[in-house]
Design a protein around this motif. Sequence first.
Motif, mmCIF file in Angstrom:
data_model
loop_
_atom_site.group_PDB
_atom_site.id
_atom_site.type_symbol
_atom_site.label_atom_id
_atom_site.label_comp_id
_atom_site.label_asym_id
_atom_site.label_seq_id
_atom_site.Cartn_x
_atom_site.Cartn_y
_atom_site.Cartn_z
ATOM 1 N N THR A 70 0.569 -1.407 0.110
ATOM 2 C CA THR A 70 0.259 0.227 0.345
ATOM 3 C C THR A 70 1.119 1.214 0.449
ATOM 4 N N TRP A 71 2.269 1.242 0.816
ATOM 5 C CA TRP A 71 2.825 2.465 1.173
ATOM 6 C C TRP A 71 4.262 2.265 0.580
ATOM 7 N N HIS A 108 5.081 11.271 -1.705
ATOM 8 C CA HIS A 108 5.329 11.682 -0.193
ATOM 9 C C HIS A 108 6.750 11.836 -0.116
ATOM 10 N N SER A 127 3.511 16.400 0.715
ATOM 11 C CA SER A 127 3.682 15.795 -1.479
ATOM 12 C C SER A 127 3.237 16.811 -1.651
ATOM 13 N N TYR A 180 8.375 8.176 -1.210
ATOM 14 C CA TYR A 180 7.104 6.182 -0.853
ATOM 15 C C TYR A 180 5.614 7.099 -1.803
ATOM 16 N N ALA A 181 5.421 6.114 -2.307
ATOM 17 C CA ALA A 181 3.841 7.021 -3.061
ATOM 18 C C ALA A 181 3.431 5.504 -2.596
ATOM 19 N N ARG A 182 1.940 6.515 -2.393
ATOM 20 C CA ARG A 182 0.489 5.814 -1.902
ATOM 21 C C ARG A 182 -0.491 4.539 -3.476
ATOM 22 N N ALA A 183 -0.351 3.364 -2.809
ATOM 23 C CA ALA A 183 -0.630 2.528 -3.558
ATOM 24 C C ALA A 183 -0.425 2.214 -4.826
ATOM 25 N N TYR A 187 -3.487 3.679 -7.875
ATOM 26 C CA TYR A 187 -3.562 4.815 -8.711
ATOM 27 C C TYR A 187 -2.092 5.159 -10.267
#
Length: 300
Positions: A70-71, A108, A127, A180-183, A187
């Motif tokens: 997820t992250w 982020h 972000s 990092y990035a979200r999922a 996305y």
Amino acid sequence: MQRIKQTLLAALPGILLGSGVAMEARLFAGAQVEFPMTLKESVPCRWGGAGCSLVQEKDAYIITLGGGDTWPGVAFNPPDNGFWDFSPQTMLLAEVENLDPAGQCEIHGRIYTVSADGKEKFSVFNSVVLNPGETRTLKVPFGRILADARVELPKLKAGPDGIKGVPNIYPERVTSISFYARAPFLYGRNGSVKFRLSGIRLAGEFKGVAAPVTDPAKFFPFIDRYGQYVHGSWSEKIREDADLTRHRAEEAAELAQLPEIAARNLYGGWENGPALKATGFFRVEKVQGKWWLVDPAGKL
């Protein structure tokens, strides 16, 4: 109301395209002096499984984040399990370039810290959203927690510098910085994001905590009769009733210079567009397969 409506309608195309550069420049105008970080002794580590990779390219890092985490992201840690001291500065910066030629990405950046006794951990993040091929500066501003602070504001989402709470950290004891990035599997285009990270550095100069956070009797009350923060100063701060009158006149003069928006009703709706049910409230409704915001008069 009229000024807010016109301003929002004029700004909407820029918001949709992600062009917040001018506003960002004003928000962070105080950070002029920059201090490059030395990461030669810091071995970056990644998390997120087989879908993630990191390749160093001179002073830059090519990072791909994918897989089912997820992250997913990468972290840089001080050598020998030590700490970085960010206390002389007020912001972490890094250049981020979206390497996807057709998809947006959101990256982020986060700073992790720990208290001197090792019992408390505080972090802060920010972000940046990048259009395909775009490069922007990711900025993570931070405050600090003073050991002798006696003011507590536990229910605030963001408090003043010096107290224990967001966005304040222990900048003299930084344990890690991460990106990092979200999922991406949800996305990211094709289930991943790819970006170039470079120019990691610090900026700003810490000049002390302005608010008397060590003495609650001097800190409270911290909101004035106009609903403003007492222990801060800015150019448009209201200090007396006459300021309200002056601002009203300035706003009227500014509105007089703005062109009228064609075919818009009182709420900013499309006057000549489809007429839906007028409910007296803003709502969302699906029209021809797409969701729309509908104003109280029933206009899109």
